[in-house]
Motif scaffolding. Structure first.
Motif, PDB file in Angstrom:
ATOM      1  N   HIS A  50      22.849  65.373  41.502  1.00 19.89           N
ATOM      2  CA  HIS A  50      23.577  66.605  41.824  1.00 19.89           C
ATOM      3  C   HIS A  50      24.067  67.361  40.590  1.00 19.89           C
ATOM      4  CE1 HIS A  50      23.615  65.727  46.127  1.00 19.89           C
ATOM      5  NE2 HIS A  50      23.801  64.465  45.775  1.00 19.89           N
ATOM      6  N   ASN A  51      23.767  66.846  39.385  1.00 21.44           N
ATOM      7  CA  ASN A  51      24.201  67.487  38.137  1.00 21.44           C
ATOM      8  C   ASN A  51      25.697  67.766  38.123  1.00 21.44           C
ATOM      9  OD1 ASN A  51      21.633  67.557  36.920  1.00 21.44           O
ATOM     10  ND2 ASN A  51      21.110  69.374  38.107  1.00 21.44           N
ATOM     11  N   ILE A  52      26.467  66.788  38.548  1.00 16.01           N
ATOM     12  CA  ILE A  52      27.914  66.954  38.600  1.00 16.01           C
ATOM     13  C   ILE A  52      28.584  65.719  37.995  1.00 16.01           C
ATOM     14  CG2 ILE A  52      28.056  66.096  40.967  1.00 16.01           C
ATOM     15  CD1 ILE A  52      30.316  68.035  41.481  1.00 16.01           C
ATOM     16  N   HIS A  53      29.514  65.975  37.080  1.00 17.76           N
ATOM     17  CA  HIS A  53      30.299  64.891  36.486  1.00 17.76           C
ATOM     18  C   HIS A  53      31.515  64.644  37.369  1.00 17.76           C
ATOM     19  CE1 HIS A  53      28.308  64.589  32.567  1.00 17.76           C
ATOM     20  NE2 HIS A  53      28.172  65.909  32.607  1.00 17.76           N
TER      21      HIS A  53
ATOM     22  N   ILE B 133      25.627  71.351  33.673  1.00 16.42           N
ATOM     23  CA  ILE B 133      24.860  72.360  32.951  1.00 16.42           C
ATOM     24  C   ILE B 133      25.775  73.402  32.295  1.00 16.42           C
ATOM     25  CG2 ILE B 133      23.118  74.187  33.183  1.00 16.42           C
ATOM     26  CD1 ILE B 133      21.917  72.421  35.454  1.00 16.42           C
ATOM     27  N   ASN B 134      26.696  73.954  33.079  1.00 22.39           N
ATOM     28  CA  ASN B 134      27.536  75.021  32.522  1.00 22.39           C
ATOM     29  C   ASN B 134      28.988  74.610  32.296  1.00 22.39           C
ATOM     30  OD1 ASN B 134      28.752  75.166  35.058  1.00 22.39           O
ATOM     31  ND2 ASN B 134      27.494  76.889  35.708  1.00 22.39           N
TER      32      ASN B 134
END
Length: 88
Positions: A28-31, A64-65
């Motif tokens: 999910h590209n989430i920390h 990512i951002n």
């Protein structure tokens, strides 16, 4: 092993927290932090009771951002991601 023993094993196992953190980043590209991983882990118990449709909104930081991000996650998919960490 009883259902209670399985759930107790899940809650006490810190390797599961790490696996959940890695899963959320990979899929999910989430920390997320340890507290959020713990909340997810506790909710996984419902997936073991048969409620595979349960979802959960997870807040973390976009990898990512770097901005705050909320993802809706199916608890059953997280369960599958950690199944090798659970001793049954």
């Amino acid at each position: 092993m009883s259902e209670l023993d399985i759930l107790k094993n899940i809650i006490e196992n810190t390797e599961i927290d790490d696996a959940i953190i890695k899963y959320m980043l990979r899929e999910h590209n989430i920390h997320i932090g340890e507290k959020t991983a713990e909340e997810i882990k506790i909710n996984i118990g419902d997936a073991f009771k048969g409620d595979i449709s349960k979802t959960m909104d997870i807040r973390g930081r976009d990898s990512i951002n770097g901005l705050p991000k909320t993802e809706t996650v199916n608890i059953a998919k997280v369960k599958d991601a950690i199944k090798d960490k659970i001793k049954i």
